[in-house]
Design a protein around this motif. Structure first.
Motif, PDB file in Angstrom:
ATOM      1  N   TYR A 166       0.790  -1.219   0.000  1.00 53.61           N
ATOM      2  CA  TYR A 166       0.000   0.000   0.000  1.00 53.61           C
ATOM      3  C   TYR A 166       0.829   1.279   0.000  1.00 53.61           C
ATOM      4  N   THR A 167       2.053   1.205   0.463  1.00 60.69           N
ATOM      5  CA  THR A 167       2.817   2.423   0.714  1.00 60.69           C
ATOM      6  C   THR A 167       4.234   2.346   0.155  1.00 60.69           C
ATOM      7  N   ASP A 168       4.691   3.453  -0.396  1.00 59.09           N
ATOM      8  CA  ASP A 168       6.090   3.599  -0.770  1.00 59.09           C
ATOM      9  C   ASP A 168       6.565   4.916  -0.174  1.00 59.09           C
ATOM     10  N   GLU A 169       7.197   4.834   0.997  1.00 56.98           N
ATOM     11  CA  GLU A 169       7.593   6.039   1.714  1.00 56.98           C
ATOM     12  C   GLU A 169       8.736   6.795   1.058  1.00 56.98           C
ATOM     13  N   ILE A 274      -9.224   3.429   3.927  1.00 58.07           N
ATOM     14  CA  ILE A 274     -10.136   4.285   3.179  1.00 58.07           C
ATOM     15  C   ILE A 274      -9.466   4.747   1.895  1.00 58.07           C
ATOM     16  N   SER A 275     -10.249   4.929   0.853  1.00 55.47           N
ATOM     17  CA  SER A 275      -9.690   5.362  -0.427  1.00 55.47           C
ATOM     18  C   SER A 275      -9.615   6.876  -0.481  1.00 55.47           C
ATOM     19  N   LEU A 291      -4.084  13.372  -4.449  1.00 55.38           N
ATOM     20  CA  LEU A 291      -3.071  12.389  -4.851  1.00 55.38           C
ATOM     21  C   LEU A 291      -1.691  13.033  -4.929  1.00 55.38           C
ATOM     22  N   MET A 292      -1.626  14.280  -5.377  1.00 58.22           N
ATOM     23  CA  MET A 292      -0.348  14.981  -5.428  1.00 58.22           C
ATOM     24  C   MET A 292       0.204  15.217  -4.024  1.00 58.22           C
ATOM     25  N   GLN A 300      -3.849   4.274  -4.072  1.00 60.44           N
ATOM     26  CA  GLN A 300      -4.771   5.361  -3.753  1.00 60.44           C
ATOM     27  C   GLN A 300      -5.661   4.989  -2.580  1.00 60.44           C
ATOM     28  N   ILE A 301      -5.106   4.136  -1.710  1.00 55.87           N
ATOM     29  CA  ILE A 301      -5.813   3.699  -0.511  1.00 55.87           C
ATOM     30  C   ILE A 301      -4.932   3.972   0.696  1.00 55.87           C
TER      31      ILE A 301
END
Length: 409
Positions: A166-169, A274-275, A291-292, A300-301
């Motif tokens: 879900y994440t790319d920090e 949540i989206s 999103l930016m 996008q979640i």
């Protein structure tokens, strides 16, 4: 850490062979590989085919550029020579792109400066991100470097960044900046020179220490330069030219361009899955802007939980959008017991909302210069008297860091 392909670019290479076209005809910036910290492993397809070599360095007779660089120099040696001048000449021809970088810097630079300050590092290092990614948090290089600081996966993991489903920090400006600050701090402690630490950010600490040994053991970038990878030989002059151009843009009639999104933001912790699209719908905010501002969420979640809240960055909110977010995150159908907290970046005004039985209120963290009347004016329907009664205040004296309960009208 490394060069990226994207549409809004700042770092254009000189026309004598340093310009390299990507598949969509945009230009690419430096792509480095300091990720393999102790090895020299150059991605050969990223090395410029023509570079500015030529030693010894010959100072130019035009002393105005040197004088200006010296006037803005703090901790990093902003040397001036023919290599730097060539990049300055190139950047001054790219006024539209420099103007765009100036606009984006209004949002990103305070984030970078805060991270650098936490490690006691020179704030000039923030300009590395312009060279690396042209301030694009979604930048991805051909070699897999990601984010505004262009971290490769292995180095990012080694410096505490999370990459999962879900994440790319690496794309998170705040978290990636802290990792970059730690890397630069480590590089400077090991090498002892800021220009060489910046070079290490491009090609790795191992490559730089070996180059120092080959040059005779003196930690001086311009003496070590011939022994560094070709792209790194140009990387540091490009950095210095970037500092010059962005500080003296007005003299060269370069106007700042709009960032294209809100640069005044607030941060909410999200304690549920949540989206971002549902958040945009509930708050009537532009989904592309969300999103930016939240580039690290891959699907996008936002996959938050009460044990591990995730951050949501939104444009500075209105009362209506705040209420919508409150209902979205704290409605009866939401499985969350955590209080809703807003932690602010340097431009934010608010900090925390809690629900206290039947009475809900905002909690505001006082900052330097705040007054009760000023705070009351930020919340429609709130009065100084109401704030004093709710908080049991006997005077109007406020101290920075003091929490204040603000009635939710």
């Amino acid at each position: 850490m490394l060069k990226t392909v994207f549409s809004l670019l700042f770092l254009f290479f000189l026309s004598c062979g340093i310009l390299t076209a990507s598949e969509n005809d945009s230009l690419i910036v430096f792509e480095s590989n300091h990720l393999n910290i102790n090895t020299l492993q150059i991605n050969q397809d990223s090395i410029p085919k023509s570079v500015f070599i030529g030693n010894p360095i010959v100072p130019l007779s035009n002393g105005i550029f040197q004088t200006r660089l010296e006037s803005i120099r703090k901790d990093v040696d902003l040397s001036y020579n023919e290599h730097v001048q060539k990049y300055i000449d190139t950047y001054l021809k790219r006024k539209e792109h420099i103007g765009k970088m100036l606009g984006l810097s209004k949002y990103y630079f305070p984030i970078f400066e805060k991270a650098l300050k936490e490690f006691g590092l020179p704030d000039e290092l923030k300009y590395i991100t312009v060279v690396e990614s042209a301030l694009n948090p979604n930048a991805v290089s051909r070699s897999g470097a990601v984010g505004p600081w262009q971290f490769m996966y292995t180095t990012a993991k080694g410096y505490g960044l999370t990459m999962d489903s879900y994440t790319d920090e690496r794309k998170d400006p705040q978290k990636a900046s802290l990792a970059a600050a730690q890397y630069l701090s480590d590089a400077h402690k090991r090498i002892g020179d800021w220009l060489l630490a910046i070079a290490a950010f491009n090609c790795g600490m191992g490559a730089v220490t070996r180059a120092i040994a080959k040059s005779g053991g003196v930690a001086d970038f311009w003496k070590v330069r011939p022994f560094l990878p070709l792209q790194t030989q140009n990387y540091v002059p490009a950095f210095i030219a970037t500092v010059y151009t962005m500080n003296y843009h007005q003299i060269h009639e370069i106007a700042e361009k709009p960032a294209g999104f809100s640069t005044s933001t607030d941060i909410f912790p999200v304690t549920k899955r949540i989206s971002i699209s549902s958040i945009a719908k509930a708050t009537e905010l532009d989904v592309n802007e969300l999103l930016m501002l939240n580039p690290s969420y891959k699907k996008q979640i936002i996959n938050g939980s009460s044990l591990l809240p995730m951050q949501l960055v939104v444009p500075s909110f209105t009362s209506a959008s705040y209420s919508s977010l409150y209902e979205l995150f704290n409605g009866k159908d939401e499985d969350t017991t955590a209080n809703l907290t807003i932690s602010a970046n340097p431009e934010n005004k608010f900090k925390t909302e809690q629900k206290n039985n039947k009475n809900s209120y905002f909690q505001y963290i006082v900052k330097a210069g705040d007054t009760l009347s000023g705070i009351a004016s930020k919340f429609k329907g709130t009065t100084v008297a109401g704030i004093k009664v709710l908080n049991g205040l006997k005077s109007t004296v406020l101290k920075p860091g003091m929490p204040l309960k603000i009635p939710k009208i």
